[in-house]
Design a protein around this motif. Structure first.
Motif, PDB file in Angstrom:
ATOM      1  N   TYR A   1      37.011  41.572  50.537  1.00  0.00           N
ATOM      2  CA  TYR A   1      35.795  42.172  50.039  1.00  0.00           C
ATOM      3  C   TYR A   1      34.841  41.033  49.700  1.00  0.00           C
ATOM      4  CZ  TYR A   1      37.818  41.100  45.453  1.00  0.00           C
ATOM      5  OH  TYR A   1      38.365  40.452  44.374  1.00  0.00           O
TER       6      TYR A   1
ATOM      7  N   SER B   1      46.632  40.314  42.852  1.00  0.00           N
ATOM      8  CA  SER B   1      45.730  39.602  41.946  1.00  0.00           C
ATOM      9  C   SER B   1      44.593  39.080  42.793  1.00  0.00           C
ATOM     10  CB  SER B   1      46.436  38.446  41.248  1.00  0.00           C
ATOM     11  OG  SER B   1      45.488  37.674  40.507  1.00  0.00           O
ATOM     12  N   ALA B   2      43.533  39.841  42.855  1.00  0.00           N
ATOM     13  CA  ALA B   2      42.422  39.470  43.724  1.00  0.00           C
ATOM     14  C   ALA B   2      41.860  38.108  43.350  1.00  0.00           C
ATOM     15  CB  ALA B   2      41.333  40.524  43.614  1.00  0.00           C
ATOM     16  N   TYR B   3      41.452  37.376  44.355  1.00  0.00           N
ATOM     17  CA  TYR B   3      40.904  36.051  44.105  1.00  0.00           C
ATOM     18  C   TYR B   3      39.897  35.710  45.192  1.00  0.00           C
ATOM     19  CZ  TYR B   3      44.571  34.925  47.527  1.00  0.00           C
ATOM     20  OH  TYR B   3      45.384  34.907  48.642  1.00  0.00           O
ATOM     21  N   TYR B   4      39.105  34.654  44.952  1.00  0.00           N
ATOM     22  CA  TYR B   4      38.057  34.251  45.882  1.00  0.00           C
ATOM     23  C   TYR B   4      38.495  32.972  46.589  1.00  0.00           C
ATOM     24  CZ  TYR B   4      35.236  37.226  42.768  1.00  0.00           C
ATOM     25  OH  TYR B   4      34.736  38.257  41.992  1.00  0.00           O
TER      26      TYR B   4
ATOM     27  N   GLY C   1      28.178  28.446  32.726  1.00  0.00           N
ATOM     28  CA  GLY C   1      29.357  28.917  33.433  1.00  0.00           C
ATOM     29  C   GLY C   1      29.039  29.933  34.514  1.00  0.00           C
ATOM     30  N   LEU C   2      30.105  30.463  35.098  1.00  0.00           N
ATOM     31  CA  LEU C   2      30.005  31.401  36.202  1.00  0.00           C
ATOM     32  C   LEU C   2      29.888  32.832  35.688  1.00  0.00           C
ATOM     33  CD1 LEU C   2      32.917  29.794  38.231  1.00  0.00           C
ATOM     34  CD2 LEU C   2      30.487  29.617  38.804  1.00  0.00           C
ATOM     35  N   GLU C   3      29.041  33.605  36.326  1.00  0.00           N
ATOM     36  CA  GLU C   3      28.870  35.017  35.982  1.00  0.00           C
ATOM     37  C   GLU C   3      29.055  35.853  37.229  1.00  0.00           C
ATOM     38  OE1 GLU C   3      25.810  37.948  33.565  1.00  0.00           O
ATOM     39  OE2 GLU C   3      24.948  36.322  34.766  1.00  0.00           O
ATOM     40  N   TRP C   4      29.996  36.777  37.189  1.00  0.00           N
ATOM     41  CA  TRP C   4      30.215  37.703  38.294  1.00  0.00           C
ATOM     42  C   TRP C   4      29.094  38.724  38.321  1.00  0.00           C
ATOM     43  CZ3 TRP C   4      31.938  43.043  37.864  1.00  0.00           C
ATOM     44  CH2 TRP C   4      32.262  43.628  39.087  1.00  0.00           C
TER      45      TRP C   4
ATOM     46  N   VAL D   1      35.735  41.859  36.615  1.00  0.00           N
ATOM     47  CA  VAL D   1      35.917  40.415  36.808  1.00  0.00           C
ATOM     48  C   VAL D   1      35.247  39.681  35.659  1.00  0.00           C
ATOM     49  CG1 VAL D   1      35.406  38.423  38.278  1.00  0.00           C
ATOM     50  CG2 VAL D   1      35.925  40.648  39.319  1.00  0.00           C
TER      51      VAL D   1
ATOM     52  N   TRP E   1      33.940  30.194  49.464  1.00  0.00           N
ATOM     53  CA  TRP E   1      32.658  30.305  48.784  1.00  0.00           C
ATOM     54  C   TRP E   1      31.559  29.698  49.660  1.00  0.00           C
ATOM     55  CZ3 TRP E   1      31.999  31.144  43.162  1.00  0.00           C
ATOM     56  CH2 TRP E   1      33.182  31.489  42.521  1.00  0.00           C
TER      57      TRP E   1
ATOM     58  N   TYR F   1      39.960  27.941  39.036  1.00  0.00           N
ATOM     59  CA  TYR F   1      39.057  27.281  39.986  1.00  0.00           C
ATOM     60  C   TYR F   1      38.654  25.914  39.437  1.00  0.00           C
ATOM     61  CZ  TYR F   1      38.547  31.985  41.900  1.00  0.00           C
ATOM     62  OH  TYR F   1      38.796  33.218  42.447  1.00  0.00           O
TER      63      TYR F   1
ATOM     64  N   PHE G   1      34.929  35.516  34.020  1.00  0.00           N
ATOM     65  CA  PHE G   1      35.273  34.099  34.062  1.00  0.00           C
ATOM     66  C   PHE G   1      35.339  33.548  32.644  1.00  0.00           C
ATOM     67  CE2 PHE G   1      35.051  32.976  38.522  1.00  0.00           C
ATOM     68  CZ  PHE G   1      34.219  33.936  39.073  1.00  0.00           C
TER      69      PHE G   1
ATOM     70  N   THR H   1      40.968  39.228  37.146  1.00  0.00           N
ATOM     71  CA  THR H   1      40.572  40.296  38.065  1.00  0.00           C
ATOM     72  C   THR H   1      41.392  41.560  37.802  1.00  0.00           C
ATOM     73  OG1 THR H   1      42.096  39.440  39.737  1.00  0.00           O
ATOM     74  CG2 THR H   1      39.788  38.711  39.867  1.00  0.00           C
TER      75      THR H   1
ATOM     76  N   TYR I   1      37.644  26.559  35.626  1.00  0.00           N
ATOM     77  CA  TYR I   1      37.373  27.915  35.141  1.00  0.00           C
ATOM     78  C   TYR I   1      38.576  28.816  35.398  1.00  0.00           C
ATOM     79  CZ  TYR I   1      32.403  26.657  35.030  1.00  0.00           C
ATOM     80  OH  TYR I   1      31.185  26.066  34.767  1.00  0.00           O
TER      81      TYR I   1
ATOM     82  N   GLY J   1      34.760  30.311  30.006  1.00  0.00           N
ATOM     83  CA  GLY J   1      33.581  29.485  29.793  1.00  0.00           C
ATOM     84  C   GLY J   1      33.637  28.101  30.427  1.00  0.00           C
TER      85      GLY J   1
ATOM     86  N   LEU K   1      45.313  36.400  37.008  1.00  0.00           N
ATOM     87  CA  LEU K   1      44.553  35.274  36.494  1.00  0.00           C
ATOM     88  C   LEU K   1      44.492  34.173  37.542  1.00  0.00           C
ATOM     89  CD1 LEU K   1      44.480  32.362  34.815  1.00  0.00           C
ATOM     90  CD2 LEU K   1      43.109  34.245  33.892  1.00  0.00           C
ATOM     91  N   ASN K   2      43.292  33.692  37.797  1.00  0.00           N
ATOM     92  CA  ASN K   2      43.086  32.642  38.790  1.00  0.00           C
ATOM     93  C   ASN K   2      42.416  31.441  38.144  1.00  0.00           C
ATOM     94  OD1 ASN K   2      43.862  34.659  40.761  1.00  0.00           O
ATOM     95  ND2 ASN K   2      41.773  35.439  40.593  1.00  0.00           N
TER      96      ASN K   2
ATOM     97  N   GLN L   1      39.694  32.928  35.666  1.00  0.00           N
ATOM     98  CA  GLN L   1      39.061  34.186  36.095  1.00  0.00           C
ATOM     99  C   GLN L   1      40.094  35.292  36.013  1.00  0.00           C
ATOM    100  OE1 GLN L   1      38.987  34.863  40.267  1.00  0.00           O
ATOM    101  NE2 GLN L   1      36.997  35.908  40.285  1.00  0.00           N
TER     102      GLN L   1
END
Lengths: 106, 121
Positions: free
Chosen positions: B35, B105-108, B46-49, A95, B111, A36, A97, A91, A87, A99, A33-34, A89
Motif C-alpha cells: 500500500y 506488522s506493516a512497515y515502509y 520528526g516524522l508525521e504520518w 500509524v 521511500w 528507521y 512515529f 502500525t 525513529y 519523536g 513496532l518498526n 513507528q
C-alpha cells in the motif's frame, strides 16, 4: 491515539560504543513496532520491522527487542555511518512515529 | 529495484491546495501486498504520518489532517497522489512517499527522496 515516547531524545557516543534507544507506547501494540534510521538530508531507512526482524541488507549490529509497550533498539558497536537520528513507528492502530533519537559523535 | 519519486509545483500559497504525485518505478504499483503512503517532516522536526491508500482505493488518513487530505491512485501511470487543502505555514515540510508492506506488522521498505514544499505568499 497511541502515543510514542522515545528516549533519550539525543545522546553522544564514540565509535565502538554500545548504544541503546528505547521506545514506549501508551498502550500495548504486540510487536507492531518498526525502527528507521535517518541521515540528515536523506529519507528514513528501515532497519527493523516486527520489533526484532532485521531488514535485508542491514548490518547485524542493529538489534531490536521488546513487545507490548516497551521496545529497544541496540547498536552493538557504533560505526561512523551510524551517527544519525532513529525513529520508532507503530502500525498496530493507525500509524504513529516516535519523536526521534539523535545519535551524535562524542 | 523499486524507486519512488515525489513531484509537485514547489511553493504553495496559504489557503491553497498542495498537490503532490509519487511515481513508482521498478515494479507495478498494483502487484504484491503493498500500500502507498505519505509522510511529512517539518524542518528540524520528526516524522508525521499523513495517510495511505491501497490500489483498491481504500484510504486511511491521520485524524489530525483528515478533513483536508485526499489521496488517489492511478494504476495506469503507476502513480499515487496527495492533495492537502487550505494550507498554512504549518504545512511547510519535506513530503515523502513510501511503499508500505502489508505484513502482520506493516512497515515502509522503500521511500522517495522527499520534496520540500514551502507554504508562502
Amino acid at each position: 491515539d497511541i502515543q510514542m515516547t522515545q528516549s533519550p531524545s539525543s545522546l553522544s557516543a564514540s565509535v565502538g560504543d554500545r548504544v541503546t534507544i528505547t521506545c514506549r507506547t501508551s498502550q500495548t501494540i504486540s510487536r507492531y513496532l518498526n525502527w528507521y534510521q535517518q541521515i540528515p538530508g536523506k529519507a528514513p531507512k528501515l532497519l527493523i520491522y516486527g520489533a526484532s526482524s532485521l531488514q535485508s541488507g542491514v548490518p547485524s549490529r542493529f538489534i531490536g527487542t521488546g513487545s507490548g509497550t516497551d521496545f529497544t533498539l541496540t547498536i552493538r558497536s557504533l560505526q561512523p555511518e551510524d551517527f544519525a537520528t532513529y525513529y520508532c513507528q507503530q502500525t498496530y492502530s493507525s500509524v504513529t512515529f516516535g519523536g526521534g533519537t539523535k545519535v551524535e559523535i562524542k | 529495484q523499486v524507486q519512488l519519486q515525489e513531484s509537485g509545483p514547489g511553493v504553495v500559497k496559504p489557503s491553497q491546495t498542495l498537490s503532490l504525485i509519487c511515481t513508482v518505478s521498478g515494479g507495478s504499483i498494483s502487484s504484491g501486498s503493498y500500500y502507498w503512503n505519505w509522510i511529512r517532516q517539518p524542518a528540524g522536526k520528526g516524522l508525521e504520518w499523513i495517510g495511505h491508500i491501497y490500489t483498491s482505493g481504500r484510504t486511511s488518513y491521520n485524524p489530525s489532517l483528515k478533513s483536508r487530505v485526499t489521496m488517489s491512485v492511478d494504476t495506469s501511470k503507476n502513480q499515487f497522489s496527495l492533495k492537502l487543502s487550505s494550507v498554512t505555514a504549518a504545512d511547510t515540510a519535506v513530503y515523502y512517499c513510501a511503499r508500505g508492506v502489508d505484513f502482520w506488522s506493516a512497515y515502509y521498505d522503500y521511500w522517495g527522496q522527499g520534496t520540500l514544499v514551502p507554504v508562502s505568499a
